[in-house]
Design a protein around this motif. Sequence first.
Motif, PDB file in Angstrom:
ATOM      1  N   MET A   1      68.930  33.991 -59.063  1.00 25.25           N
ATOM      2  CA  MET A   1      68.716  35.097 -58.137  1.00 25.25           C
ATOM      3  C   MET A   1      67.415  35.820 -58.486  1.00 25.25           C
ATOM      4  O   MET A   1      67.111  36.036 -59.657  1.00 25.25           O
ATOM      5  CB  MET A   1      69.902  36.082 -58.199  1.00 25.25           C
ATOM      6  CG  MET A   1      69.720  37.346 -57.363  1.00 25.25           C
ATOM      7  SD  MET A   1      71.104  38.504 -57.502  1.00 25.25           S
ATOM      8  CE  MET A   1      72.294  37.707 -56.415  1.00 25.25           C
ATOM      9  N   LYS A   2      66.669  36.213 -57.459  1.00 22.99           N
ATOM     10  CA  LYS A   2      65.458  36.980 -57.675  1.00 22.99           C
ATOM     11  C   LYS A   2      65.816  38.430 -58.041  1.00 22.99           C
ATOM     12  O   LYS A   2      66.842  38.965 -57.603  1.00 22.99           O
ATOM     13  CB  LYS A   2      64.592  37.004 -56.414  1.00 22.99           C
ATOM     14  CG  LYS A   2      64.168  35.625 -55.913  1.00 22.99           C
ATOM     15  CD  LYS A   2      63.107  35.017 -56.784  1.00 22.99           C
ATOM     16  CE  LYS A   2      62.564  33.738 -56.131  1.00 22.99           C
ATOM     17  NZ  LYS A   2      61.614  33.035 -57.013  1.00 22.99           N
ATOM     18  N   LEU A   3      64.946  39.041 -58.811  1.00 26.22           N
ATOM     19  CA  LEU A   3      65.199  40.415 -59.252  1.00 26.22           C
ATOM     20  C   LEU A   3      65.367  41.358 -58.068  1.00 26.22           C
ATOM     21  O   LEU A   3      66.272  42.199 -58.056  1.00 26.22           O
ATOM     22  CB  LEU A   3      64.068  40.876 -60.160  1.00 26.22           C
ATOM     23  CG  LEU A   3      64.216  42.240 -60.846  1.00 26.22           C
ATOM     24  CD1 LEU A   3      63.500  42.242 -62.185  1.00 26.22           C
ATOM     25  CD2 LEU A   3      63.689  43.382 -59.984  1.00 26.22           C
ATOM     26  N   LEU A   4      64.512  41.239 -57.061  1.00 30.65           N
ATOM     27  CA  LEU A   4      64.606  42.138 -55.917  1.00 30.65           C
ATOM     28  C   LEU A   4      65.946  41.991 -55.205  1.00 30.65           C
ATOM     29  O   LEU A   4      66.543  42.992 -54.774  1.00 30.65           O
ATOM     30  CB  LEU A   4      63.462  41.881 -54.940  1.00 30.65           C
ATOM     31  CG  LEU A   4      63.432  42.783 -53.701  1.00 30.65           C
ATOM     32  CD1 LEU A   4      63.329  44.251 -54.111  1.00 30.65           C
ATOM     33  CD2 LEU A   4      62.271  42.407 -52.787  1.00 30.65           C
ATOM     34  N   ALA A   5      66.439  40.769 -55.094  1.00 31.83           N
ATOM     35  CA  ALA A   5      67.736  40.553 -54.462  1.00 31.83           C
ATOM     36  C   ALA A   5      68.850  41.214 -55.267  1.00 31.83           C
ATOM     37  O   ALA A   5      69.807  41.763 -54.696  1.00 31.83           O
ATOM     38  CB  ALA A   5      68.002  39.057 -54.314  1.00 31.83           C
TER      39      ALA A   5
END
Length: 292
Positions: A1-5
């Motif tokens: 998972m991306k940090l922003l998500a």
Amino acid sequence: MKLLALVEEAASRLEAGGVGFGHGTTNAFDEAAWLVLWSLGLPLDALDEHEAREVDAQEEREVRALVEERIASRKPAAYLTREAWLQGVAFYVDERAIVPRSFIAELLAEGTLDPWLSERTRKVLDLCTGNGSLAVLAAMAYPDVEVDAADISADALEVARINVDRHGLQDRVRLVQSDGLAALPGPYDLILCNPPYVNAQSMAQLPAEYRAEPELALAGGADGMDFVRALLRDAPSRMSDEAVLVLEIGNEREHFERAFPRLEAVWLETSAGEDQVLLLTRDVIAGLTRNP
């Protein structure tokens, strides 16, 4: 998972959990960013730089656990991270002291008070110092002054000691336990005070996050002005001739003006407007004492 998500997911959880804000952030997204970045050991102002970073499964679990603790405990995030920031300066904080958020910090950093001071400004008092953040910022802003950081709470002063030591200001910031001005003979050239000023009706309606803080640092009596009345009564005898008092009263301007209708206050502009912080000269306060 991306940090922003992960930040967006955390923000959704905080919103769904109905948490309250106001201890460093004002909305779910900013609070989520704080919790995620802190949990990952990243700078709190570096979301844009790291938003595409991949977060591994263990990091995801740790972030989610922290977010769930925030929701379940209703404690301000600063109590969970043991860290709060004012004007870019990091401070330790825990449940022994109120979470620092004073608008007086802006005035110190931006030099707003400078026109009221002079080369004779040498002795500063931070009354109701809590975790010592304003005392530290005052010492940083004015390298030639000595600061007394005073509080009635011995617990709060233990937290303040951590911050004074952390910023290497032991030689210029003195911690004093005092009930108001009782143990503080002065005279001071500048008094900073963010006192307990929340009126009784507002205290009864505070969100859980505020009730997690020491009530002693918040509750100001029926109209919020109990501490302020004692302060203005005693302050002139602790102030040098050209001294000024900078006083934060939050959303209590109406109660302040009702309590002191003849007081000529200078209202100082902050990011929250011109109703939160006021300045009083010694002469103005002394006039109130002579003509109550």
